[in-house]
Design a protein around this motif. Structure first.
Motif, mmCIF file in Angstrom:
data_model
loop_
_atom_site.group_PDB
_atom_site.id
_atom_site.type_symbol
_atom_site.label_atom_id
_atom_site.label_comp_id
_atom_site.label_asym_id
_atom_site.label_seq_id
_atom_site.Cartn_x
_atom_site.Cartn_y
_atom_site.Cartn_z
ATOM 1 N N CYS A 62 0.832 -1.202 0.000
ATOM 2 C CA CYS A 62 0.000 0.000 0.000
ATOM 3 C C CYS A 62 0.866 1.252 0.000
ATOM 4 C CB CYS A 62 -0.920 0.010 1.218
ATOM 5 S SG CYS A 62 -2.144 -1.312 1.190
ATOM 6 N N TYR A 63 0.271 2.347 -0.457
ATOM 7 C CA TYR A 63 0.946 3.640 -0.470
ATOM 8 C C TYR A 63 0.889 4.256 0.925
ATOM 9 C CZ TYR A 63 0.795 3.477 -5.572
ATOM 10 O OH TYR A 63 0.961 3.121 -6.876
ATOM 11 N N TRP A 64 1.994 4.820 1.355
ATOM 12 C CA TRP A 64 2.078 5.519 2.633
ATOM 13 C C TRP A 64 2.683 6.888 2.362
ATOM 14 C CZ3 TRP A 64 1.870 3.024 7.792
ATOM 15 C CH2 TRP A 64 1.330 1.745 7.729
ATOM 16 N N TYR A 65 2.225 7.919 3.091
ATOM 17 C CA TYR A 65 2.760 9.265 2.910
ATOM 18 C C TYR A 65 3.418 9.744 4.199
ATOM 19 C CZ TYR A 65 -1.105 11.337 5.570
ATOM 20 O OH TYR A 65 -1.980 11.680 6.557
ATOM 21 N N ARG A 66 4.388 10.650 4.028
ATOM 22 C CA ARG A 66 5.105 11.191 5.187
ATOM 23 C C ARG A 66 4.262 12.274 5.849
ATOM 24 N NH1 ARG A 66 10.636 13.767 3.954
ATOM 25 N NH2 ARG A 66 9.281 15.449 3.307
ATOM 26 N N TYR A 67 3.985 12.088 7.139
ATOM 27 C CA TYR A 67 3.228 13.041 7.928
ATOM 28 C C TYR A 67 4.191 13.724 8.894
ATOM 29 C CZ TYR A 67 0.229 14.931 11.554
ATOM 30 O OH TYR A 67 -0.366 15.774 12.465
ATOM 31 N N VAL A 68 4.266 15.032 8.809
ATOM 32 C CA VAL A 68 5.124 15.807 9.706
ATOM 33 C C VAL A 68 4.235 16.414 10.770
ATOM 34 C CG1 VAL A 68 6.796 17.677 9.884
ATOM 35 C CG2 VAL A 68 6.710 16.270 7.812
ATOM 36 N N GLY A 69 4.281 15.841 11.963
ATOM 37 C CA GLY A 69 3.453 16.313 13.064
ATOM 38 C C GLY A 69 4.214 17.234 13.991
ATOM 39 N N ARG A 79 -4.915 7.339 2.102
ATOM 40 C CA ARG A 79 -6.310 6.895 2.084
ATOM 41 C C ARG A 79 -7.133 7.677 1.066
ATOM 42 N NH1 ARG A 79 -7.322 3.180 5.929
ATOM 43 N NH2 ARG A 79 -5.837 3.053 7.625
ATOM 44 N N THR A 80 -8.224 7.027 0.649
ATOM 45 C CA THR A 80 -9.177 7.674 -0.258
ATOM 46 C C THR A 80 -10.089 8.586 0.557
ATOM 47 O OG1 THR A 80 -10.791 5.886 -0.016
ATOM 48 C CG2 THR A 80 -9.182 5.669 -1.799
ATOM 49 N N THR A 81 -10.976 9.296 -0.129
ATOM 50 C CA THR A 81 -11.888 10.206 0.577
ATOM 51 C C THR A 81 -12.847 9.465 1.496
ATOM 52 O OG1 THR A 81 -13.334 10.166 -1.354
ATOM 53 C CG2 THR A 81 -11.819 12.019 -1.171
ATOM 54 N N ASP A 82 -13.113 8.184 1.224
ATOM 55 C CA ASP A 82 -13.989 7.420 2.123
ATOM 56 C C ASP A 82 -13.211 6.587 3.140
ATOM 57 O OD1 ASP A 82 -13.078 5.641 0.222
ATOM 58 O OD2 ASP A 82 -15.003 4.666 -0.102
ATOM 59 N N GLY A 83 -11.903 6.823 3.267
ATOM 60 C CA GLY A 83 -11.105 6.213 4.331
ATOM 61 C C GLY A 83 -10.438 4.887 3.999
ATOM 62 N N ARG A 84 -10.593 4.394 2.774
ATOM 63 C CA ARG A 84 -9.964 3.121 2.419
ATOM 64 C C ARG A 84 -8.501 3.345 2.065
ATOM 65 N NH1 ARG A 84 -12.781 1.009 -2.379
ATOM 66 N NH2 ARG A 84 -13.257 3.197 -2.707
ATOM 67 N N PRO A 85 -7.609 2.401 2.449
ATOM 68 C CA PRO A 85 -6.199 2.543 2.065
ATOM 69 C C PRO A 85 -6.034 2.336 0.556
ATOM 70 C CG PRO A 85 -6.569 0.472 3.220
ATOM 71 C CD PRO A 85 -7.854 1.229 3.281
ATOM 72 N N ILE A 86 -5.049 3.025 -0.005
ATOM 73 C CA ILE A 86 -4.757 2.910 -1.428
ATOM 74 C C ILE A 86 -3.579 1.942 -1.577
ATOM 75 C CG2 ILE A 86 -4.078 4.136 -3.520
ATOM 76 C CD1 ILE A 86 -5.285 6.670 -2.236
ATOM 77 N N CYS A 87 -3.807 0.842 -2.281
ATOM 78 C CA CYS A 87 -2.776 -0.185 -2.424
ATOM 79 C C CYS A 87 -2.466 -0.428 -3.898
ATOM 80 C CB CYS A 87 -3.224 -1.488 -1.762
ATOM 81 S SG CYS A 87 -3.495 -1.300 0.020
ATOM 82 N N ALA A 88 -1.234 -0.886 -4.158
ATOM 83 C CA ALA A 88 -0.810 -1.185 -5.524
ATOM 84 C C ALA A 88 -1.207 -2.578 -5.939
ATOM 85 C CB ALA A 88 0.704 -1.010 -5.644
ATOM 86 N N ARG A 89 -1.483 -3.450 -4.971
ATOM 87 C CA ARG A 89 -1.899 -4.821 -5.250
ATOM 88 C C ARG A 89 -3.071 -5.182 -4.337
ATOM 89 N NH1 ARG A 89 3.243 -7.740 -2.352
ATOM 90 N NH2 ARG A 89 2.729 -6.993 -0.296
ATOM 91 N N ALA A 90 -3.825 -6.182 -4.752
ATOM 92 C CA ALA A 90 -4.987 -6.589 -3.972
ATOM 93 C C ALA A 90 -4.598 -7.358 -2.747
ATOM 94 C CB ALA A 90 -5.923 -7.446 -4.825
#
Length: 90
Positions: A62-69, A79-90
């Motif tokens: 799955c795709y992960w992004y860098r969060y600077v807190g 994640r998509t707008t409805d909260g599902r993770p975005i993955c490159a494979r099933a």
């Protein structure tokens, strides 16, 4: 008395050293970051996620992004707008 002062100084120095940043968090991309996020991923990603530093984690594909807190910098699932993770494979 001198030994005690030296011991207190060493303890204080070790506490201060524990608070220093050990990794650089500049704007440079990390080695695992994608050079370009696919257009399809950009279209379905929810707003508010930093798409300048995205990687695919080998553990889940799955795709992960860098969060600077305010306290730490970490990677979070993209994640998509409805909260599902975005993955490159099933």
């Amino acid at each position: 008395m001198t030994t005690r002062k030296a011991l207190i100084g060493l303890c204080a120095l070790s506490l201060i050293a524990a608070c220093t940043e050990t990794t650089s968090m500049s704007g440079d991309k990390a080695p695992g970051d994608l050079a370009k996020v696919p257009e399809g991923v950009v279209e379905i990603a929810a707003p508010g996620q930093d798409l300048t530093a995205v990687r695919i984690m080998p553990e889940d594909g799955c795709y992960w992004y860098r969060y600077v807190g305010p306290v730490e910098t970490t990677y979070l699932p993209l994640r998509t707008t409805d909260g599902r993770p975005i993955c490159a494979r099933a």
